[in-house]
Scaffold this motif. Structure first.
Motif: not given
Length: 398
Positions: A122-131, A162-166
């Protein structure tokens, strides 16, 4: 059917359970203090404590009384209502942490990490951070979200992609972490000591560097203290050794002393990222589990167990160092969370030989034996293990 036959119980286990655990070698029926007994009446000194869970050992009066009283008063309420034990537990955790924050209560470590991951996303979505960045050989759980953060290919890869970029970096390498964490990184997941990797502490200054890197880039620093917290290393929380405060902290295992409870704590802005409906748990904040956790915290505080852990942990480490066996390369860890490091990949054989000698330890890696007894274990009890260890190691090599 002979229900008093351990072999029979294990056979029934094999017939009734999925094969993901194999069949455990010992069927335990009761415990008291730092000891447990199997169905045949054999006694074992418990040096693994349910994987760093049984903080107060077995059948501790304070835990038994708290659980009995609460289950007879109010056993469950769900998150549709407020119950006092959950509020007291959240307040107590924030008081021990000494920093402004908010708490989410869950049932396990993997659920606590799922909560933390959703906060980071959620922090990433609010601040344009993707991984997200995590550490190689790290372990954060087996649900798909937590597994995506787990840097162990042997348990991870067969369930991907996995759907998340880790993105994974070597644990303890501050330069690699700095290169990986940019202004596009949403969060960093680290263990203050890597538990399942073999109780591997960070190099000096690494956790401080991680805090500075996240501060500089705006990524959230998440510390997974599922194993390391609640006095296991001699402090309430392992990150207190380094004098830092994370943005998000996850807890479980030793918090409930044997009852299933987990917690995710968000500090500062991270504590209020969720809006109503963003996350939930039917059993999270369960009154009985919360009462158990409060009893654990109260007992550790009242009985001075943090100082006891530091003293007995040092005693254990010094004793392991002085064994002088060719199979024993050294010891690492803090407090009552140690790994006996071997010179050969014989940890499984050491675990089996220790069991035959009346001690329960864990072959956490092929060349590392995890020792994480209840926090109430005594120095004389540890001495019985240290005295038996040379013969155990010798038997493991034969």
């Amino acid at each position: 059917m002979n229900t008093n036959d351990p072999a029979d119980l294990r056979a029934r286990h094999a017939a009734a359970f999925m094969p993901n655990y194999g069949v455990p070698p010992v069927a335990l029926v009761r415990g008291e203090g730092a000891y447990v007994w199997d169905e045949a009446g054999a006694r074992y000194l418990d040096l693994i404590a349910g994987i760093a869970v049984s903080s107060l050992g077995h059948a501790h009066p304070a835990l038994a009384e708290a659980v009995s009283r609460q289950v007879a008063t109010l056993a469950h309420s769900s998150n549709l209502f407020v119950n006092e034990p959950e509020v007291l537990l959240a307040e107590r955790l924030l008081g021990l942490l000494g920093a402004p924050g908010r708490v989410f209560l869950a049932n396990s470590g993997t659920e606590a990490n799922e909560c933390a991951l959703k906060l980071v996303l959620k922090h990433g979505g609010a601040t344009g951070r993707g991984y997200v960045v995590a550490a190689e050989n790290g372990f954060h759980g087996r649900t798909l979200g937590a597994l995506s953060l787990t840097g162990k290919a042997s348990i991870r890869d067969q369930f991907g992609p996995f759907p998340i970029d880790v993105r994974f970096v070597p644990y303890g390498d501050a330069d690699a972490l700095k290169q990986a964490v940019t202004g596009e990184c949403a969060g960093v997941f680290l263990e203050p000591t890597q538990g399942e990797a073999g109780v591997v502490p960070p190099p000096a200054g690494y956790m401080t560097a991680a805090r500075e890197i996240c501060d500089a880039t705006g990524a959230l620093l998440v510390l997974d203290e599922i194993q390391s917290a609640i006095g296991r290393t001699g402090h309430w929380f392992a990150h207190q050794h380094d004098g830092i405060v994370p943005d998000v902290l996850t807890l479980a295992k030793g918090l409930g002393g044997g009852l299933p409870v987990g917690a995710c704590v968000g500090f500062g802005p991270a504590g209020t990222l969720f809006a109503k409906g963003d996350h939930g748990s039917t059993f999270g904040g369960n009154p009985v589990a919360s009462a158990a956790a409060l009893a654990v915290l109260d007992t550790i505080d009242r009985d001075g167990l943090l100082a006891h852990v530091r003293a007995t942990g040092d005693h254990l480490a010094e004793g392991l160092t002085s064994v002088g066996h060719p199979l024993l390369a050294g010891v690492r860890g803090r407090g009552l969370w140690r790994a006996a490091v071997l010179t050969a990949p014989l940890a499984g054989q050491v675990q089996e030989a220790a069991q035959r000698a009346g001690f329960l330890v864990n072959a956490v890696q092929p060349d590392a034996v995890r020792i994480a007894p209840p926090l109430i274990v005594t120095a004389p009890q540890i001495d019985t293990f240290l005295q038996a260890l040379p013969a155990i190691l010798t038997e493991a090599t034969q």
